[in-house]
Design a protein around this motif. Structure first.
Motif, short mmCIF file in Angstrom:
data_model
loop_
_atom_site.label_atom_id
_atom_site.label_comp_id
_atom_site.label_asym_id
_atom_site.label_seq_id
_atom_site.Cartn_x
_atom_site.Cartn_y
_atom_site.Cartn_z
N GLN A 245 0.83 -1.20 0.00
CA GLN A 245 0.00 0.00 0.00
C GLN A 245 0.86 1.25 0.00
OE1 GLN A 245 -2.47 -0.46 3.49
NE2 GLN A 245 -3.96 -1.74 2.41
N VAL A 246 0.31 2.30 -0.55
CA VAL A 246 0.97 3.61 -0.54
C VAL A 246 0.69 4.29 0.79
CG1 VAL A 246 1.12 5.87 -1.65
CG2 VAL A 246 0.82 3.80 -3.04
N HIS A 247 1.73 4.84 1.41
CA HIS A 247 1.60 5.51 2.72
C HIS A 247 2.10 6.96 2.57
CE1 HIS A 247 0.58 1.99 5.26
NE2 HIS A 247 1.21 1.33 4.31
N PRO A 248 1.23 7.89 2.20
CA PRO A 248 1.66 9.27 2.00
C PRO A 248 2.31 9.88 3.24
CG PRO A 248 -0.55 8.92 1.12
CD PRO A 248 -0.20 7.69 1.90
N GLU A 249 1.96 9.38 4.43
CA GLU A 249 2.54 9.94 5.65
C GLU A 249 4.04 9.67 5.76
OE1 GLU A 249 0.76 5.89 6.95
OE2 GLU A 249 0.55 7.37 5.35
N LEU A 250 4.57 8.80 4.91
CA LEU A 250 6.01 8.52 4.92
C LEU A 250 6.77 9.23 3.81
CD1 LEU A 250 6.18 4.70 5.79
CD2 LEU A 250 6.10 6.69 7.31
N ALA A 251 6.09 10.07 3.05
CA ALA A 251 6.74 10.73 1.92
C ALA A 251 7.92 11.59 2.38
CB ALA A 251 5.73 11.58 1.15
N GLU A 252 7.78 12.27 3.53
CA GLU A 252 8.88 13.11 4.02
C GLU A 252 10.08 12.25 4.39
OE1 GLU A 252 9.86 16.62 7.31
OE2 GLU A 252 7.88 15.65 7.28
N LEU A 253 9.84 11.11 5.04
CA LEU A 253 10.94 10.23 5.43
C LEU A 253 11.65 9.67 4.20
CD1 LEU A 253 12.46 8.67 7.70
CD2 LEU A 253 10.77 6.84 7.37
N THR A 254 10.92 9.09 3.28
CA THR A 254 11.56 8.50 2.11
C THR A 254 12.20 9.56 1.22
OG1 THR A 254 9.48 8.47 0.86
CG2 THR A 254 10.04 6.50 2.14
N GLY A 255 11.66 10.78 1.27
CA GLY A 255 12.24 11.85 0.48
C GLY A 255 13.64 12.23 0.92
N LEU A 256 14.04 11.84 2.13
CA LEU A 256 15.38 12.16 2.62
C LEU A 256 16.47 11.47 1.80
CD1 LEU A 256 14.81 11.92 6.48
CD2 LEU A 256 14.93 13.98 5.08
N VAL A 257 16.11 10.42 1.06
CA VAL A 257 17.13 9.70 0.27
C VAL A 257 16.81 9.75 -1.22
CG1 VAL A 257 17.87 8.19 2.14
CG2 VAL A 257 15.91 7.51 0.72
N ALA A 258 15.97 10.70 -1.62
CA ALA A 258 15.57 10.78 -3.03
C ALA A 258 16.77 11.03 -3.94
CB ALA A 258 14.53 11.88 -3.21
N ASP A 259 17.80 11.71 -3.44
CA ASP A 259 18.97 12.02 -4.27
C ASP A 259 20.14 11.07 -4.02
OD1 ASP A 259 19.63 12.90 -1.73
OD2 ASP A 259 20.72 14.66 -2.45
N VAL A 260 19.92 10.00 -3.26
CA VAL A 260 20.98 9.03 -3.00
C VAL A 260 20.99 8.01 -4.14
CG1 VAL A 260 21.83 7.23 -1.44
CG2 VAL A 260 20.87 9.35 -0.52
N HIS A 261 22.17 7.78 -4.70
CA HIS A 261 22.31 6.86 -5.84
C HIS A 261 22.62 5.46 -5.32
CE1 HIS A 261 22.94 6.33 -10.20
NE2 HIS A 261 23.77 5.36 -9.83
N PHE A 262 21.98 4.45 -5.94
CA PHE A 262 22.29 3.07 -5.54
C PHE A 262 23.73 2.74 -5.91
CE2 PHE A 262 22.79 -1.42 -5.91
CZ PHE A 262 22.09 -1.93 -4.83
N HIS A 263 24.45 2.14 -4.94
CA HIS A 263 25.86 1.84 -5.15
C HIS A 263 26.23 0.62 -4.32
CE1 HIS A 263 29.55 3.60 -6.90
NE2 HIS A 263 30.19 3.06 -5.88
N TYR A 264 26.85 -0.38 -4.95
CA TYR A 264 27.41 -1.50 -4.19
C TYR A 264 28.57 -0.98 -3.35
CZ TYR A 264 24.91 -4.54 -7.51
OH TYR A 264 23.95 -5.16 -8.26
N LEU A 265 28.59 -1.33 -2.07
CA LEU A 265 29.58 -0.78 -1.16
C LEU A 265 30.50 -1.86 -0.61
CD1 LEU A 265 27.31 1.62 0.93
CD2 LEU A 265 28.87 2.24 -0.92
N PRO A 266 31.76 -1.50 -0.36
CA PRO A 266 32.66 -2.43 0.34
C PRO A 266 32.21 -2.60 1.78
CG PRO A 266 33.71 -0.29 0.11
CD PRO A 266 32.42 -0.22 -0.67
N ALA A 267 32.65 -3.68 2.41
CA ALA A 267 32.20 -4.00 3.76
C ALA A 267 32.42 -2.85 4.73
CB ALA A 267 32.90 -5.27 4.25
N GLY A 268 33.52 -2.13 4.59
CA GLY A 268 33.85 -1.07 5.52
C GLY A 268 32.94 0.14 5.45
N LEU A 269 32.08 0.23 4.47
CA LEU A 269 31.19 1.39 4.32
C LEU A 269 29.72 1.03 4.45
CD1 LEU A 269 32.86 3.29 1.34
CD2 LEU A 269 32.98 3.87 3.77
N ARG A 270 29.39 -0.24 4.60
CA ARG A 270 27.99 -0.65 4.54
C ARG A 270 27.16 -0.16 5.71
NH1 ARG A 270 29.57 -6.66 2.65
NH2 ARG A 270 30.17 -6.13 0.53
N ASN A 271 27.79 0.26 6.78
CA ASN A 271 27.05 0.81 7.92
C ASN A 271 27.47 2.25 8.24
OD1 ASN A 271 25.37 -1.51 8.78
ND2 ASN A 271 27.35 -2.48 9.09
#
Length: 315
Positions: free
Chosen positions: A168-194
């Motif tokens: 389901q769509v949850h408009p109340e979470l739009a502000e939260l998910t919008g915090l990563v709208a400009d983050v690009h998907f990237h495979y990360l080495p173990a030392g950066l995954r957290n």
């Protein structure tokens, strides 16, 4: 008669390649291991010699002697190649696995009733296992999971009944998910995954790191959230993954805004139907907060596959 030679793919324009390399070099050099050859780039990531040369000319990190494109012993970092390949949507095992997500999400979204899934956890048997065959061992964390069955050396199976809750769509979470709208998907080495600081600065992350970041930001917006690791259930194969759970109306609801952005960007899911604040359904089976080793072969971590059967019910 020999098959016709495969034509090289056209090399993308310089601006596209510079954008790809710009993201790659945001990862510090200390996390790189230059072990992949030009042949590896072509075989595993769909990056042919001409494209590899062009990427190298734009600044793709490499090590060893020789010229661009891998000649004379030049080596590349495997994750750098994986990220270049994914950004350019080149054919590779990783890309095909990611494409499988769209089908899994559509299936979960249309689920109804209840279904019982049996997921086999199959460690890869390395080449040269020899006359003793594969020697697999389930981790203590895997054996402790409800629904686990199997002898010490395998095969291992996890069984779970799922009651369908349509995505389901949850408009109340739009502000939260919008915090990563400009983050690009990237495979990360173990030392950066957290490393949430890296995500904030570089605007790069995998789904697990994005979930960690959003779980930390949720209280500021009056939300309760957590990071989860587990299996996204889908027959004939499930997928090991990490995502975000948010507490809504007394229950945990699963989200993966980073993945949805990737799949809608590729046109594999319709963006209008799958905004970042749409849930990913009840097929997300939480096993723990963070990734853990599920099984080993001869004491070493090894790739796993998750063949999945629906034992009862309907989906």
């Amino acid at each position: 008669m020999a098959p016709p030679a495969r034509r090289p793919r056209p090399v993308p324009d310089g601006a596209t390649l510079r954008a790809v390399v710009d993201r790659i070099v945001r990862v510090p050099d200390r996390f790189r291991s230059f072990t992949s050859t030009a042949a590896d780039a072509a075989r595993h990531f769909g990056i042919d010699e001409g494209l590899l040369t062009a990427l190298t000319d734009e600044g793709l990190p490499c090590g060893g002697a020789g010229g661009a494109g891998g000649a004379g012993g030049v080596r590349y970092d495997q994750l750098d190649l994986a990220n270049a390949s994914l950004s350019l949507t080149l054919p590779s095992a990783r890309f095909m696995a990611m494409r499988g997500w769209s089908a899994a999400l559509r299936t979960a979204a249309g689920a109804h009733g209840a279904a019982t899934y049996a997921v086999d956890v199959l460690p890869a048997c390395p080449p040269g296992a020899g006359e003793h065959g594969c020697r697999s061992l389930a981790s203590a964390e895997l054996r402790a999971q409800p629904g686990f069955t199997g002898p010490a050396g395998g095969p291992f199976t996890l069984t779970r009944q799922v009651r369908a809750q349509p995505a389901q769509v949850h408009p109340e979470l739009a502000e939260l998910t919008g915090l990563v709208a400009d983050v690009h998907f990237h495979y990360l080495p173990a030392g950066l995954r957290n490393d949430v600081g890296f995500l904030r600065d570089a605007r790069l992350g995998d789904c697990g790191l994005v979930a960690t970041h959003l779980a930390g930001e949720a209280p500021r917006l009056g939300l309760t959230a957590r990071r989860s690791f587990g299996l996204f259930l889908s027959a004939p194969y499930s997928i090991a993954h990490s995502w975000l759970d948010v507490r809504l109306d007394g229950r945990w609801v699963s989200f993966d805004p980073h993945l949805l952005k990737l799949l809608t960007g590729w046109g594999l899911l319709p963006a209008a139907e799958w905004p970042a604040h749409r849930s990913i359904g009840e097929g997300a089976w939480r096993l723990a907060d963070h990734e853990f080793v599920l099984a080993t072969h001869d004491g070493a971590e090894t790739p796993l596959s998750f063949p999945t059967r629906v034992l009862a019910g309907s989906i």
